[in-house]
Design an enzyme around this catalytic site. Sequence first.
Site, PDB file in Angstrom:
ATOM      1  N   TYR A   1      -8.166   1.350  43.950  1.00 26.47           N
ATOM      2  CA  TYR A   1      -6.814   1.913  44.032  1.00 26.47           C
ATOM      3  C   TYR A   1      -5.856   0.921  44.706  1.00 26.47           C
ATOM      4  O   TYR A   1      -4.789   0.609  44.180  1.00 26.47           O
ATOM      5  CB  TYR A   1      -6.905   3.220  44.825  1.00 26.47           C
TER       6      TYR A   1
ATOM      7  N   ILE B   1     -14.297  18.162  62.762  1.00 26.53           N
ATOM      8  CA  ILE B   1     -13.979  16.734  62.719  1.00 26.53           C
ATOM      9  C   ILE B   1     -15.270  15.973  62.489  1.00 26.53           C
ATOM     10  O   ILE B   1     -16.223  16.118  63.257  1.00 26.53           O
ATOM     11  CB  ILE B   1     -13.331  16.281  64.044  1.00 26.53           C
TER      12      ILE B   1
HETATM   13  N1  LIG Z   1      -0.478  11.254  48.799  1.00 30.00           N
HETATM   14  C1  LIG Z   1      -0.737  10.134  49.445  1.00 30.00           C
HETATM   15  O1  LIG Z   1      -1.405  10.159  50.482  1.00 30.00           O
HETATM   16  C2  LIG Z   1      -0.201   8.811  48.943  1.00 30.00           C
HETATM   17  C3  LIG Z   1      -0.256   7.703  49.803  1.00 30.00           C
HETATM   18  C4  LIG Z   1       0.234   6.488  49.345  1.00 30.00           C
HETATM   19  C5  LIG Z   1       0.759   6.378  48.078  1.00 30.00           C
HETATM   20  N2  LIG Z   1       0.787   7.475  47.252  1.00 30.00           N
HETATM   21  C6  LIG Z   1       1.331   7.298  45.904  1.00 30.00           C
HETATM   22  O2  LIG Z   1       2.422   8.179  45.724  1.00 30.00           O
HETATM   23  C7  LIG Z   1       2.513   8.570  44.349  1.00 30.00           C
HETATM   24  C8  LIG Z   1       2.587  10.076  44.249  1.00 30.00           C
HETATM   25  O3  LIG Z   1       1.429  10.614  44.867  1.00 30.00           O
HETATM   26  P1  LIG Z   1       1.212  12.158  45.140  1.00 30.00           P
HETATM   27  O4  LIG Z   1       0.619  12.291  46.482  1.00 30.00           O
HETATM   28  O5  LIG Z   1       2.431  12.913  44.809  1.00 30.00           O
HETATM   29  O6  LIG Z   1       0.052  12.457  44.105  1.00 30.00           O
HETATM   30  P2  LIG Z   1      -0.061  13.595  42.987  1.00 30.00           P
HETATM   31  O7  LIG Z   1      -1.426  13.471  42.419  1.00 30.00           O
HETATM   32  O8  LIG Z   1       0.370  14.885  43.536  1.00 30.00           O
HETATM   33  O9  LIG Z   1       1.023  13.113  41.916  1.00 30.00           O
HETATM   34  C9  LIG Z   1       0.751  12.196  40.900  1.00 30.00           C
HETATM   35  C10 LIG Z   1       1.213  12.825  39.602  1.00 30.00           C
HETATM   36  O10 LIG Z   1       0.968  11.919  38.531  1.00 30.00           O
HETATM   37  C11 LIG Z   1       0.496  12.655  37.422  1.00 30.00           C
HETATM   38  N3  LIG Z   1      -0.252  11.713  36.586  1.00 30.00           N
HETATM   39  C12 LIG Z   1      -1.435  11.119  36.855  1.00 30.00           C
HETATM   40  N4  LIG Z   1      -1.780  10.305  35.845  1.00 30.00           N
HETATM   41  C13 LIG Z   1      -0.788  10.373  34.936  1.00 30.00           C
HETATM   42  C14 LIG Z   1      -0.579   9.763  33.674  1.00 30.00           C
HETATM   43  N5  LIG Z   1      -1.468   8.899  33.162  1.00 30.00           N
HETATM   44  N6  LIG Z   1       0.548  10.067  32.988  1.00 30.00           N
HETATM   45  C15 LIG Z   1       1.462  10.943  33.489  1.00 30.00           C
HETATM   46  N7  LIG Z   1       1.299  11.557  34.677  1.00 30.00           N
HETATM   47  C16 LIG Z   1       0.188  11.273  35.384  1.00 30.00           C
HETATM   48  C17 LIG Z   1      -0.338  13.769  38.026  1.00 30.00           C
HETATM   49  O11 LIG Z   1      -0.472  14.898  37.178  1.00 30.00           O
HETATM   50  C18 LIG Z   1       0.462  14.111  39.280  1.00 30.00           C
HETATM   51  O12 LIG Z   1       1.388  15.145  39.042  1.00 30.00           O
HETATM   52  C19 LIG Z   1       1.310   7.953  43.662  1.00 30.00           C
HETATM   53  O13 LIG Z   1       1.704   6.745  43.040  1.00 30.00           O
HETATM   54  C20 LIG Z   1       0.368   7.675  44.805  1.00 30.00           C
HETATM   55  O14 LIG Z   1      -0.525   6.620  44.508  1.00 30.00           O
HETATM   56  C21 LIG Z   1       0.336   8.691  47.664  1.00 30.00           C
END
Ligand SMILES: NC(=O)c1ccc[n+]([C@@H]2O[C@H](COP(=O)([O-])OP(=O)(O)OC[C@H]3O[C@@H](n4cnc5c(N)ncnc54)[C@H](O)[C@@H]3O)[C@@H](O)[C@H]2O)c1
Length: 328
Positions: free
Chosen positions: A156, A216
């Site tokens: 990732y 934890i």
């Molecule tokens: N939540 C965290 O802790 C965190 C931390 C750092 C970065 N991020 C990044 O933030 C962004 C949003 O994360 P989030 O926490 O809202 O996650 P999330 O899983 O809630 O949202 C991601 C969305 O992308 C959609 N998705 C996945 N693959 C897809 C595809 N091929 N085509 C179209 N839609 C697709 C999913 O259905 C989901 O709704 C992501 O890029 C994630 O990597 C999240």
Amino acid sequence: MSAAVDLQGARALVTGGAGTIGSHVVDQLVQAGAAEVVVLDNLVRGRVANLERALAEGPGVVRLVEGDIRDVRTVHELTRGKDVVFHLAALRITQCAEEPRLALESLVDGTFTVLEAAVEHGVRKVVASSSASVYGMAEQFPTTERHHPYNNDTFYGAAKAFNEGMLRSFHAMNGLDYVALRYFNVYGPRMDVHGVYTEVLIRWMERIAAGQPPLIQGDGLQTMDFVHVEDIARANLLAAQADVTDEVFNIAAGEETSLLDLAGHLLAAMDSHLVPEHGPARKVNSVVRRLADVTAAREQLGWQSRITMDEGLRGLVSWWQAEQVAAP
Ligand SMILES: NC(=O)c1ccc[n+]([C@@H]2O[C@H](COP(=O)([O-])OP(=O)(O)OC[C@H]3O[C@@H](n4cnc5c(N)ncnc54)[C@H](O)[C@@H]3O)[C@@H](O)[C@H]2O)c1
């Protein structure tokens, strides 16, 4: 030319916009007066319910397209005519480890398609979601954006680091304006409460509500730097509005919180006097400390985290309790 995008009257595409963070970006775009907000989400994790508020507050503004960023034609169709693209679609870190080919296709190839379409259709700016995972276990604290990425050993994190490199190359080759945001430890309403990849806060809320102490695993001394989803969404909007391009920013509170402290804050938010219980450390998590330097986001985007942990956790608990009533 200025890299600032006026969101009032803007047309936006939000990939992953039905997810935890993306749906808050959509809410805030509606509040900012965007003329059109198209959400592209394949709903593998996102939920239509996350968009209920935006659909109600912005009738005729918000449209959900159930589709995939791997589908080149769909991405091009939806990107045409947009001023700005917020790119959030991705898989969770755990799923990337379990299904690296799917992760390659979604995070890397899918992101390529999003950027290629943005260039072809003259999008003014892309705001992309990166992650603190690019640092792996950092060597310096507070960690600045200039910290090297070689301690990351997750697929990732590798994909996110490559995405940042791809954005830079699209800027150099095609003049694509962009800002990438490295979120640290995210929490807040619309976190996944049902799936396989639920997080520790959700499991603890379930236990506390059942009268059991939060469990934890290990000593709980590892630290994280938490940031609330609404603050992250605000960072996305500011990144679009700022006259800034070709930059990456840490998005975090800039405060270190141990798992043990987190359990304490959650117990207080649930008005519980239970005492956390320790179990054996289940697996070795190589990242035992997170603390971001957030100076750059403050100086260049005018962003800093506003929601305190106590306030944020109380909001999370009320949202989660309402979810339990709605879908027991
Ligand atoms: N939540 C965290 O802790 C965190 C931390 C750092 C970065 N991020 C990044 O933030 C962004 C949003 O994360 P989030 O926490 O809202 O996650 P999330 O899983 O809630 O949202 C991601 C969305 O992308 C959609 N998705 C996945 N693959 C897809 C595809 N091929 N085509 C179209 N839609 C697709 C999913 O259905 C989901 O709704 C992501 O890029 C994630 O990597 C999240």
